[in-house]
Design an enzyme around this catalytic site. Structure first.
Site, short mmCIF file in Angstrom:
data_model
loop_
_atom_site.label_atom_id
_atom_site.label_comp_id
_atom_site.label_asym_id
_atom_site.label_seq_id
_atom_site.Cartn_x
_atom_site.Cartn_y
_atom_site.Cartn_z
N LYS A 170 0.91 -1.11 -0.10
CA LYS A 170 0.09 0.06 -0.02
C LYS A 170 0.92 1.32 -0.09
CE LYS A 170 -3.49 2.85 0.36
NZ LYS A 170 -4.49 2.74 1.16
N LYS A 238 0.05 11.55 5.89
CA LYS A 238 0.51 10.64 6.50
C LYS A 238 1.05 9.26 5.94
CE LYS A 238 -2.53 7.69 7.67
NZ LYS A 238 -2.65 6.19 7.00
#
Length: 298
Positions: A170, A238
């Site tokens: 991811k 993030k």
């Protein structure tokens, strides 16, 4: 099967609803009662703590924001680990640090609980339409147990390896997405500065080698200057921070990612963290110097 779900935001809420529509009983926990209310209204059972949710559930899904959020709801005081029974399964679909994923999986294994890291791509629309791509790390046996549940969330399920492999994949995905978005923002801003119809330019690019899903989805919002968030840009900040940390740890060069991170920092610096990632084009426009402007010359 009795399921539990923690993380009922833009992504988690429709995912939990799709699991319920698949015929599964659902328990939910949220720090804010209003987040759980739509699920409770559909028949889910609200509980007071993650530990209570763990005690009720055969399989628990987590879909929260940060690495520390996952650590807290799983291993913290009154966390899932305090209530889970041996033989249950935790599926973390958040995007977090792969190393911490491995730590949490090890702690759960000590009490006989399996874990999968299964972050997703597809955004809020994919969550609503059950068309998510799911990237899985963890034991193959646990994945086979989870496959019927994943079928309620998306058609693409890929087993990448052991614990942390889903999260690592991811982060690679997010690195590529964000560098692509930066390129789209620069190209569309240049088209605007040259006086062209930006949406027409985007459509031509979509028919050429520059075509991408990023240019399709985010580019359309850039062309329209529509910065209302699907996923807030602070969450991409993030993710890129995690991706760059992983690259540094592995000694992998990521120069384009490092430059893109500076622009994502710029969004945060302008309090645009709750805007869509498409706001990159607005930041690029601000940074540009109009022809004939020599105010920064020495």
């Amino acid at each position: 099967m009795q399921l539990g779900f923690i993380g009922l935001g833009t992504m988690g809420r429709p995912m939990a609803l799709n699991l319920m529509r698949g015929g599964h009983a659902m328990a939910v926990w949220s720090r804010r009662a209003e987040s759980a209310a739509p699920l409770v209204a559909e028949g889910a059972t609200g509980v007071e703590t993650p530990a209570a949710l763990g005690a009720l559930s055969d399989v628990v899904f987590t879909m929260v924001t940060s690495t520390e959020d996952v650590r807290g709801v799983v291993l913290g005081e009154d966390g899932l680990r305090a209530g889970l029974r041996s033989g249950s399964l935790v599926i973390d679909m958040s995007t977090i640090d792969p190393g911490v994923t491995r730590e949490i999986a090890s702690s759960l294994a000590d009490i006989g609980v399996d874990m999968l890291d299964a972050p997703v791509s597809g955004g809020p629309k994919g969550a609503q339409d059950a068309t998510l791509a799911i990237m899985v790390g963890g034991p193959a046996g646990a994945l086979e147990r989870a496959r019927p549940l994943f079928a309620s969330l998306g058609p693409t399920v890929m087993h990448l390896g052991d614990h942390g492999a889903g999260q690592t994949t991811k982060l690679c995905h997010q690195l590529a997405l964000l560098v692509n978005a930066q390129g789209a923002a620069e190209a569309l801003n240049l088209a605007s500065q040259c006086g062209l119809d930006v949406e027409q330019v985007r459509q031509v690019m979509m028919a050429g080698m520059a075509s991408s899903r990023v240019l399709d989805a985010f580019g359309a919002k850039m062309a329209a200057r529509d910065f209302e968030a699907g996923i807030e840009s602070r969450l991409y900040h993030k993710d890129m921070h995690l991706a760059l940390g992983l690259a540094h740890a592995q000694g992998a060069a990521a120069p384009a990612a490092a430059v893109t991170m500076q622009l994502i920092n710029g969004l945060a610096g302008r309090d645009w963290g709750r805007r869509d990632l498409a706001a990159l084009v607005g930041l690029i426009a601000e940074l540009g110097q109009s022809p004939g402007d020599t105010s920064n010359d020495g």
